[in-house]
Write an enzyme that holds these catalytic residues in place. Structure first.
Site, PDB file in Angstrom:
ATOM      1  N   GLU A 125       0.829  -1.216   0.000  1.00 47.67           N
ATOM      2  CA  GLU A 125       0.000   0.000   0.000  1.00 47.67           C
ATOM      3  C   GLU A 125       0.861   1.262   0.000  1.00 47.67           C
ATOM      4  OE1 GLU A 125      -2.859  -0.521   3.197  1.00 47.67           O
ATOM      5  OE2 GLU A 125      -3.977  -1.946   1.962  1.00 47.67           O
TER       6      GLU A 125
ATOM      7  N   CYS B 172      -1.803  -4.777  -5.657  1.00 48.20           N
ATOM      8  CA  CYS B 172      -2.357  -6.008  -5.088  1.00 48.20           C
ATOM      9  C   CYS B 172      -1.304  -7.125  -5.079  1.00 48.20           C
ATOM     10  CB  CYS B 172      -3.543  -6.493  -5.914  1.00 48.20           C
ATOM     11  SG  CYS B 172      -5.004  -5.466  -5.804  1.00 48.20           S
TER      12      CYS B 172
ATOM     13  N   GLU C 150      -1.584 -10.169  -6.137  1.00 41.83           N
ATOM     14  CA  GLU C 150      -1.551 -10.927  -7.394  1.00 41.83           C
ATOM     15  C   GLU C 150      -0.682 -10.234  -8.429  1.00 41.83           C
ATOM     16  OE1 GLU C 150      -4.105  -9.932  -5.562  1.00 41.83           O
ATOM     17  OE2 GLU C 150      -5.931 -11.084  -5.962  1.00 41.83           O
TER      18      GLU C 150
HETATM   19  N1  THU Z   1      -5.988  -6.446  -2.468  1.00 49.26           N
HETATM   20  C1  THU Z   1      -5.167  -7.394  -3.023  1.00 49.26           C
HETATM   21  O1  THU Z   1      -3.973  -7.463  -2.717  1.00 49.26           O
HETATM   22  N2  THU Z   1      -5.718  -8.247  -3.938  1.00 49.26           N
HETATM   23  C2  THU Z   1      -7.011  -8.224  -4.339  1.00 49.26           C
HETATM   24  O2  THU Z   1      -7.381  -8.950  -5.241  1.00 49.26           O
HETATM   25  C3  THU Z   1      -7.960  -7.350  -3.676  1.00 49.26           C
HETATM   26  C4  THU Z   1      -7.375  -6.287  -2.806  1.00 49.26           C
HETATM   27  C5  THU Z   1      -5.410  -5.515  -1.480  1.00 49.26           C
HETATM   28  C6  THU Z   1      -5.314  -4.085  -1.926  1.00 49.26           C
HETATM   29  C7  THU Z   1      -5.314  -3.353  -0.620  1.00 49.26           C
HETATM   30  O3  THU Z   1      -3.991  -3.261  -0.131  1.00 49.26           O
HETATM   31  C8  THU Z   1      -6.113  -4.231   0.319  1.00 49.26           C
HETATM   32  O4  THU Z   1      -6.215  -5.488  -0.329  1.00 49.26           O
HETATM   33  C9  THU Z   1      -7.498  -3.699   0.638  1.00 49.26           C
HETATM   34  O5  THU Z   1      -8.185  -3.398  -0.509  1.00 49.26           O
END
Ligand code: THU
Length: 131
Positions: A45, A54, A56
């Site tokens: 983040e 994210c 992935e």
């Molecule tokens: N997030 C992911 O890492 N992968 C996803 O497919 C959905 C969301 C993360 C982004 C952010 O840091 C946190 O989850 C909350 O949205």
């Protein structure tokens, strides 16, 4: 194919590296290449929010930057404060990144701490955009 339990275990380990001080939502991913190598990723983040990446996409970008372009499956786990109690299904942006490199039969493996679910990319992103 590599056991999905092994891939889930690697995703859980990757989740521990999550940098998520704004949402406290930790996500981990483990991406299996056709050559048998596993690339892991966590969500990263940012104080400015939108640069957040994210788990992935972290895994995909690590792999592609190492020369991999063919993939078999990805395991994804996540939860608030790293407590895995429901399935963490990939967001739309990550699905589109998957569609760039993967065929319709690419497997997305989810784990809620108890049960495993496996979906094809075709199921999670039907009629996807391509040039
Ligand atoms: N997030 C992911 O890492 N992968 C996803 O497919 C959905 C969301 C993360 C982004 C952010 O840091 C946190 O989850 C909350 O949205």
């Amino acid at each position: 194919m590599m056991n999905s339990k092994i891939l889930i275990t690697k995703a859980v380990e990757a989740m521990e590296k999550s940098y998520s001080p704004y949402s406290d939502f930790k996500v981990g991913a483990a991406l299996l290449s056709k050559s048998g190598k596993v690339y892991t990723g966590c969500n990263i983040e940012n104080a400015s929010y939108s640069p957040t990446c994210c788990a992935e996409r972290t895994a995909f970008f690590k792999a592609v930057s190492e020369g991999e372009k063919d993939f078999t499956a990805i395991a994804v786990v996540g939860g608030k404060n790293g407590e895995i109690s429901s399935m963490c299904s990939p967001c739309g942006v990550c699905r589109q990144v998957m569609a760039e490199f993967c065929q319709k039969d690419f497997m997305i493996i989810l784990w809620d701490g108890k049960l495993t679910k496996a979906h094809t990319l075709e199921k999670l992103l039907p009629e996807s955009f391509s040039l």
